[in-house]
Design a protein around this motif. Structure first.
Motif, PDB file in Angstrom:
ATOM      1  N   GLY A  30       0.778  -1.164   0.055  1.00 39.18           N
ATOM      2  CA  GLY A  30       0.005  -0.059   0.031  1.00 39.18           C
ATOM      3  C   GLY A  30       0.872   1.219  -0.054  1.00 39.18           C
ATOM      4  N   SER A  31       0.358   2.498  -0.397  1.00 41.72           N
ATOM      5  CA  SER A  31       1.001   3.707  -0.451  1.00 41.72           C
ATOM      6  C   SER A  31       0.106   4.611  -0.201  1.00 41.72           C
ATOM      7  N   SER A  32       0.599   5.847   0.334  1.00 40.90           N
ATOM      8  CA  SER A  32      -0.267   6.915   0.652  1.00 40.90           C
ATOM      9  C   SER A  32       0.426   8.343   0.533  1.00 40.90           C
ATOM     10  N   VAL A  33      -0.363   9.295   0.755  1.00 42.40           N
ATOM     11  CA  VAL A  33       0.299  10.734   0.756  1.00 42.40           C
ATOM     12  C   VAL A  33       1.414  10.655   1.864  1.00 42.40           C
ATOM     13  N   ALA A  34       1.012  10.127   3.189  1.00 38.87           N
ATOM     14  CA  ALA A  34       1.900  10.418   4.080  1.00 38.87           C
ATOM     15  C   ALA A  34       3.407   9.748   3.906  1.00 38.87           C
ATOM     16  N   LEU A  35       3.405   8.377   3.226  1.00 35.94           N
ATOM     17  CA  LEU A  35       4.373   7.706   2.975  1.00 35.94           C
ATOM     18  C   LEU A  35       5.197   8.459   2.046  1.00 35.94           C
ATOM     19  N   ILE A  36       4.687   8.837   0.722  1.00 37.81           N
ATOM     20  CA  ILE A  36       5.398   9.535  -0.183  1.00 37.81           C
ATOM     21  C   ILE A  36       6.155  10.641   0.284  1.00 37.81           C
ATOM     22  N   ARG A  37       5.305  11.288   1.234  1.00 36.90           N
ATOM     23  CA  ARG A  37       6.040  12.550   1.926  1.00 36.90           C
ATOM     24  C   ARG A  37       7.150  12.405   2.784  1.00 36.90           C
ATOM     25  N   GLU A  38       6.719  11.313   3.500  1.00 38.95           N
ATOM     26  CA  GLU A  38       8.014  10.913   4.662  1.00 38.95           C
ATOM     27  C   GLU A  38       9.344  10.621   3.439  1.00 38.95           C
ATOM     28  N   LEU A  39       9.036   9.761   2.722  1.00 39.79           N
ATOM     29  CA  LEU A  39      10.239   9.293   1.890  1.00 39.79           C
ATOM     30  C   LEU A  39      10.847  10.448   1.046  1.00 39.79           C
ATOM     31  N   ALA A  40       9.938  11.408   0.486  1.00 42.26           N
ATOM     32  CA  ALA A  40      10.756  12.535  -0.151  1.00 42.26           C
ATOM     33  C   ALA A  40      11.392  13.234   0.844  1.00 42.26           C
ATOM     34  N   ARG A  41      11.028  13.462   1.685  1.00 44.88           N
ATOM     35  CA  ARG A  41      11.559  14.554   3.007  1.00 44.88           C
ATOM     36  C   ARG A  41      12.961  13.956   3.228  1.00 44.88           C
ATOM     37  N   GLU A  42      12.818  12.663   3.299  1.00 46.80           N
ATOM     38  CA  GLU A  42      14.194  11.940   3.769  1.00 46.80           C
ATOM     39  C   GLU A  42      15.218  12.066   2.761  1.00 46.80           C
ATOM     40  N   CYS A  43      14.686  12.177   1.542  1.00 47.80           N
ATOM     41  CA  CYS A  43      15.786  12.358   0.439  1.00 47.80           C
ATOM     42  C   CYS A  43      16.314  13.663   0.263  1.00 47.80           C
ATOM     43  N   PHE A  44      15.403  14.688   0.807  1.00 45.60           N
ATOM     44  CA  PHE A  44      15.850  16.108   0.525  1.00 45.60           C
ATOM     45  C   PHE A  44      17.011  16.200   1.522  1.00 45.60           C
ATOM     46  N   THR A  45      16.542  15.623   2.655  1.00 45.97           N
ATOM     47  CA  THR A  45      17.521  15.938   4.057  1.00 45.97           C
ATOM     48  C   THR A  45      19.083  15.212   3.471  1.00 45.97           C
ATOM     49  N   THR A  46      18.871  13.789   2.982  1.00 47.08           N
ATOM     50  CA  THR A  46      20.225  13.231   2.621  1.00 47.08           C
ATOM     51  C   THR A  46      20.876  13.982   1.511  1.00 47.08           C
ATOM     52  N   LEU A  47      20.297  14.343   0.382  1.00 52.43           N
ATOM     53  CA  LEU A  47      20.986  15.138  -0.630  1.00 52.43           C
ATOM     54  C   LEU A  47      21.663  16.495  -0.085  1.00 52.43           C
ATOM     55  N   ARG A  48      20.812  17.221   0.663  1.00 46.46           N
ATOM     56  CA  ARG A  48      21.110  18.426   0.973  1.00 46.46           C
ATOM     57  C   ARG A  48      22.447  18.263   1.894  1.00 46.46           C
ATOM     58  N   ARG A  49      22.455  17.289   2.782  1.00 48.48           N
ATOM     59  CA  ARG A  49      23.771  17.147   3.588  1.00 48.48           C
ATOM     60  C   ARG A  49      25.019  16.624   2.581  1.00 48.48           C
ATOM     61  N   GLN A  50      24.819  16.196   1.566  1.00 43.73           N
ATOM     62  CA  GLN A  50      25.661  15.669   0.714  1.00 43.73           C
ATOM     63  C   GLN A  50      26.074  16.894  -0.430  1.00 43.73           C
ATOM     64  N   GLY A  51      25.326  18.108  -0.269  1.00 44.07           N
ATOM     65  CA  GLY A  51      25.713  19.274  -1.011  1.00 44.07           C
ATOM     66  C   GLY A  51      24.809  19.133  -2.287  1.00 44.07           C
ATOM     67  N   VAL A  52      23.937  18.500  -2.400  1.00 41.63           N
ATOM     68  CA  VAL A  52      23.301  18.149  -3.625  1.00 41.63           C
ATOM     69  C   VAL A  52      21.691  18.758  -3.669  1.00 41.63           C
ATOM     70  N   VAL A  53      21.518  19.397  -4.673  1.00 38.37           N
ATOM     71  CA  VAL A  53      20.137  19.889  -4.960  1.00 38.37           C
ATOM     72  C   VAL A  53      19.274  18.919  -5.026  1.00 38.37           C
ATOM     73  N   PRO A  54      18.070  18.827  -4.276  1.00 40.64           N
ATOM     74  CA  PRO A  54      17.101  17.927  -4.758  1.00 40.64           C
ATOM     75  C   PRO A  54      15.949  18.564  -5.760  1.00 40.64           C
ATOM     76  N   LEU A  55      15.804  17.818  -6.676  1.00 42.83           N
ATOM     77  CA  LEU A  55      14.837  18.102  -7.948  1.00 42.83           C
ATOM     78  C   LEU A  55      13.763  17.444  -7.852  1.00 42.83           C
ATOM     79  N   LEU A  56      12.481  17.908  -7.274  1.00 42.52           N
ATOM     80  CA  LEU A  56      11.339  17.042  -7.063  1.00 42.52           C
ATOM     81  C   LEU A  56      10.470  17.095  -8.346  1.00 42.52           C
ATOM     82  N   VAL A  57      10.217  15.967  -9.155  1.00 43.96           N
ATOM     83  CA  VAL A  57       9.403  15.797 -10.394  1.00 43.96           C
ATOM     84  C   VAL A  57       8.253  14.972  -9.999  1.00 43.96           C
ATOM     85  N   GLY A  58       7.208  15.221 -10.562  1.00 48.09           N
ATOM     86  CA  GLY A  58       6.013  14.316 -10.946  1.00 48.09           C
ATOM     87  C   GLY A  58       5.383  14.617  -9.728  1.00 48.09           C
ATOM     88  N   GLY A  59       3.941  13.791  -9.777  1.00 50.69           N
ATOM     89  CA  GLY A  59       2.836  13.458  -8.454  1.00 50.69           C
ATOM     90  C   GLY A  59       1.905  14.527  -9.023  1.00 50.69           C
TER      91      GLY A  59
END
Length: 310
Positions: free
Chosen positions: A76-105
């Protein structure tokens, strides 16, 4: 310097995926490493490639993509799950000095990811119980059950909307009441700064692209892809995806194949219009002409302005 989240938004078939790859490559080449974070609720599923217009293996080799092929179709999937996973990606990428580019949805998903939003809790076991009740008793019975528990919630949900009824009953059971919240229109401080760029197309052109995309999906083997996803019917979320739901109806003998293709086009056009309705209400989006020969340069200029002000 703060690293912004860049979000490419707009209706399906407007060209976001290809623009994202080109933009990420240009930014990375200019010394601002950029990687793509998928915000689409169906691209997360393994095996659902053709019907979701998933970025190709070649595109993913050119630019790293996150949140692609991370769930099985039975999950199953949900708005809450995708939100959590995307934000985790943002945090990880920013710590690495990488710009997160959110696409789709959809607009709901992109705004849930970016904005302040109170999402009620979820419990798979509770939801599964209400989904079984929906299958056994039908939506009218669930609507009557919800009306007895929370009349205000029941009045706001159509009796035939089984999916929303299940969610409402789940939330009522977990929290005592159902409060439908929408994004506030303010970026969440945990995500900001954010730049949203929207791809604009005339309706006739968008309709043409959608029909062309669906025809291409059929030529590329969407029906065979669905045949091969033997567990798709068990998926509470994946089985409802546009295109996949219609092909399942065809394979079950409820409609013929041409009708499945036609319904997919009609449903996708309706979905695109709904997306635009929500996006147009968001005054923070910088709209650009998706057909402009200078599209990439225009977007790079907007990104440059944002980065210089962060």
């Amino acid at each position: 310097m703060s690293i912004p989240v860049i979000a490419l938004v707009g209706p399906t078939a407007s060209g976001k995926s290809s623009l994202a790859v080109a933009l990420a490559e240009r930014l990375t080449g200019a010394g601002r490493p950029t990687q793509i974070v998928n915000g689409d609720s169906m691209v997360v599923y393994r095996g659902m490639d053709i019907g979701t217009a998933k970025p190709s293996a070649a595109e993913r080799a050119r630019v790293p993509h996150h949140l692609v092929d991370v769930l099985d179709v039975t999950d199953g999937s949900s708005v809450a799950l995708i939100r959590e996973l995307a934000r985790e990606c943002f945090t990880t990428l920013r710590r690495q000095g990488v710009v997160p580019l959110l696409v789709g949805g959809s607009a709901l998903y992109s705004r849930a990811i970016l904005d302040e939003l109170d999402i009620p809790p979820t419990d798979p076991a509770v939801r599964a119980r209400h989904e079984r009740a929906l299958a056994e008793l039908g939506p009218q019975a669930l609507h009557e059950r919800l009306a007895a528990l929370d009349p205000t919630a029941a009045a706001a949900i159509e009796p035939g909307n089984g999916r929303r009824l299940v969610r409402a009953l789940e939330v009522v059971e977990l929290t005592g009441s159902f409060t439908a919240t929408m994004p506030t229109g303010r970026y969440d401080p945990a995500v900001a700064p954010v730049l949203q760029i929207g791809l604009a197309l005339e309706r006739d052109e968008l309709d043409r692209r959608i029909a062309e995309r669906v025809d291409r999906m059929w030529r590329d083997g969407l029906v065979e892809e669905v045949r091969g996803l033997t567990d798709l019917r068990k998926g509470p979320t994946a089985s409802r995806a546009l295109g996949y739901r219609q092909v399942l109806e065809f394979l079950d003998g409820r409609i013929d194949e041409e009708e499945a293709r036609r319904r997919t086009i009609v449903g996708t056009r309706r979905f695109a219009r709904k997306q635009l309705m929500w996006y147009r209400r968001d005054e923070r989006i910088h709209w650009v002409d998706a057909l402009s020969p200078d599209l990439l340069d225009t977007v790079l200029s907007l990104v440059g302005e944002t980065m210089s002000s962060c």
